[in-house]
Design an enzyme around this catalytic site. Structure first.
Site, short mmCIF file in Angstrom:
data_model
loop_
_atom_site.label_atom_id
_atom_site.label_comp_id
_atom_site.label_asym_id
_atom_site.label_seq_id
_atom_site.Cartn_x
_atom_site.Cartn_y
_atom_site.Cartn_z
N GLY A 277 5.18 1.38 -6.58
CA GLY A 277 5.87 1.78 -5.36
C GLY A 277 7.15 2.54 -5.57
CG ASP B 26 4.70 4.44 -2.46
OD1 ASP B 26 4.17 5.56 -2.53
OD2 ASP B 26 4.12 3.38 -2.77
CG ASP C 40 -12.26 -8.01 -5.96
OD1 ASP C 40 -13.26 -7.38 -5.56
OD2 ASP C 40 -12.15 -9.24 -5.86
N GLY D 164 0.86 -1.18 0.00
CA GLY D 164 0.00 0.00 0.00
C GLY D 164 0.89 1.22 0.00
#
Length: 286
Positions: free
Chosen positions: A273, A276, A105, A34
């Protein structure tokens, strides 16, 4: 440096091996990630104490996701376990001139249905110096928006640095609130903001002054005027050559403009990512 705390949803990523297409796949490789947790993992890898706060389903998938980040050195002790569903996304990794594809999803996940009262922010932040969140979190649900709003208020009261990657995802805002109505109050409590020219326009109606050469510096000045708490505005700029070749540089405005050279990333190992990882390294340096 004291602990950095990140807050946001972690999802299970399923990808066909060997750059296969979805239609060719007989199996999928599983990883967890995440945007916020990725920043914390990057910091943990650089030796900075990092903790992630989230909500997972109270089942073995929630435990597996927790353990995946514990193995990276992150404190997951403030994880809340409730609900039944871990959000999923499927990634078809691009190669050469074939772009990657993503299928989400994630509806009705445990994180989307979290209880804001389950997060004791004074306890969560008591050993922290920094709180990081992204615009994905308040987009997921009203409850998630309330939770991060309360986290920001606690961080401000406790004297922490607060950062946000505004990361506007138009399609995520499905619960009856507009990003343009929710995000300004949250961003007002931030010291460091990651924001592109497009996001500044879409979220805050801020556009570069006509005729200026440095559009990023122009929108950054306006953001800092509108939100006086902001001390630094950050962005990355990419020049995608192919799915296997990126050119990327960093930009920072803190009253003066700074940028890195463009760096060639070839071959790209995992595009997801990358920003990030950049933020983790930058936050360590700030």
């Amino acid at each position: 440096m004291k602990q950095v705390v990140t807050f946001g949803e972690i999802m299970l990523r399923l990808s066909p091996p060997l750059n296969y297409r979805f239609t060719q796949a007989a199996s999928f490789e599983a990883t967890y990630g995440g945007g916020e947790a990725n920043v914390g993992a990057a910091l943990a890898g650089l030796g900075i104490p990092a903790a992630h706060v989230t909500c997972f389903p109270a089942n073995e998938l929630g435990q597996a996701a927790t353990q995946s980040f514990q193995r990276l050195g992150m404190d997951m002790s403030h994880t809340v376990y409730s609900g039944k569903r871990l959000g999923l996304y499927f990634l078809e990794v691009g190669a050469s001139m074939r772009a990657s594809k993503v299928v989400y999803d994630r509806a009705d996940s445990s994180f989307a249905n979290l209880d804001p009262a389950a997060f004791d922010w004074d306890e969560i932040l008591k050993n922290a110096q920094w709180l990081h969140w992204t615009g994905i979190t308040p987009a997921i649900s009203a409850a998630a928006a309330q939770a991060i709003g309360e986290g920001i208020q606690a961080a401000r009261r406790m004297g922490l640095t607060v950062s946000a990657d505004v990361n506007y995802r138009r399609n995520l805002w499905q619960y009856g609130q507009r990003a343009q109505d929710v995000m300004p109050d949250l961003v007002a409590g931030c010291d460091v903001v990651v924001c592109s020219e497009n996001d500044a326009d879409d979220l805050f109606g801020i556009r570069p002054v006509a005729g200026v050469e440095n559009k990023f510096a122009s929108i950054s000045e306006q953001l800092m005027t509108r939100f006086p708490q902001i001390k630094q505005v950050i962005s990355t700029r990419r020049k995608t050559q192919s799915a296997s070749h990126e050119r990327i540089k960093g930009q920072l405005f803190d009253g003066a403009y700074s940028e890195t050279p463009y760096y060639d990333i070839t071959p790209v190992v995992d595009r997801i990512g990358g920003g990030d990882a950049f933020l983790g390294a930058l936050f360590m340096a700030l």
